[in-house]
Design an enzyme around this catalytic site. Structure first.
Site, short mmCIF file in Angstrom:
data_model
loop_
_atom_site.label_atom_id
_atom_site.label_comp_id
_atom_site.label_asym_id
_atom_site.label_seq_id
_atom_site.Cartn_x
_atom_site.Cartn_y
_atom_site.Cartn_z
N SER A 124 1.08 -1.16 -0.29
CA SER A 124 -0.12 0.15 0.31
C SER A 124 0.80 1.48 -0.14
CB SER A 124 -0.85 0.04 1.54
OG SER A 124 -1.57 1.40 1.79
N TYR A 126 -2.37 -1.80 10.21
CA TYR A 126 -2.02 -1.00 9.15
C TYR A 126 -0.47 -1.12 8.45
CZ TYR A 126 -3.59 -1.23 4.49
OH TYR A 126 -4.11 -1.05 2.93
#
Length: 256
Positions: A142, A155
């Site tokens: 990401s 995350y």
């Protein structure tokens, strides 16, 4: 000739938005595809949506369970004879909260799915590719794997871990003709971003989306097709001299 004629692809998180769109593109380019996901109903729906495009199979598996990972690898090789492309894509977003308010169990859950799941996939797919002397692995990280983002520390940590795993794997298997790269999407119009938006602003998720969009120079979220097109490039021989790289698909976020 299609770019992936005769090749076999395994896609984890295969019933999700990015997984399905990538599977569709792979099938259109001539690949056989095995979709891996935890949700059997979602897998069945995905298969029904995709079977008109080519040869698609499904495997219910928990990517954090080593026995399940071994099972989906065996299913792919038993059914199709090889694993030429591995889109190591399954992941979760976790809770939105300041680091000091994150629960240890939530941190552990996100790290287990996002980092351990990627590790186990690499551990059991790379030997197949190494024996074949060929293969391409694409790990989904990401933009949060390349920088810091408030409220999403588990995350962010997990997605940084994927960068390290990808680089290490790339140098370990380069002499076997196997390539490993990671992709780094900006926010994408999928269920995950709806969850994050709600976590950021429970009373007005649309406002959270507007704030997220304002940080993207191209002034929009990514679409699943934007990600799938990059994955196809990295899966195909168009990228045959690329390994150990981190590919942003972020609408210009990295330029800020």
């Amino acid at each position: 000739m299609a770019k992936l004629d005769g090749k076999t692809a395994v896609i984890t998180g295969g019933a999700g938005g990015i997984g399905q769109k990538t599977a569709e593109l792979f099938l259109k380019e001539g690949a056989n595809v095995l979709l891996v996901d935890m949700n059997q109903d979602a897998l069945d729906k995905a298969k029904a949506n995709l079977q008109g495009f080519g040869e698609v199979a499904v495997a219910k598996a928990n990517v954090t369970d080593e026995a399940d990972v071994k099972s989906y690898v065996k299913e792919a090789t038993d059914k199709f004879g090889s694993i030429d492309i591995f889109f190591n894509n399954a992941g979760i977003e976790g809770e939105v909260a300041p680091m000091t308010e994150q629960k240890l169990e939530d941190f552990q859950k996100v790290m287990t799915v996002n980092a351990q799941g990627v590790f186990l996939g690499l551990k059991h797919v790379l030997p197949v590719m190494s024996e074949q002397k060929s293969g391409s692995v694409i790990n989904t990280s990401s933009v949060a794997g390349l920088g810091g983002f408030p409220g999403l520390s588990p995350y962010v940590a997990s997605k940084h871990a994927i960068v390290g795993l990808s680089k290490s794997a790339a140098v370990e298997v380069a002499d076997k003709g196997v390539r490993v790269n990671s992709i780094h999407p900006a926010p994408v119009n999928t269920r995950m971003m709806r969850s994050i938006e709600k976590g950021q602003d429970p009373n007005d998720p649309e406002n959270a989306k507007e704030e997220q969009t304002s940080s993207i120079p191209l002034a929009r979220y990514g679409e699943t097709e934007d990600i799938a097109n990059l994955v196809l490039f990295l899966a195909s021989d168009d990228s045959k001299f690329i390994t150990g790289a981190q590919y942003r698909v972020d609408g210009g976020m990295g330029a800020n």
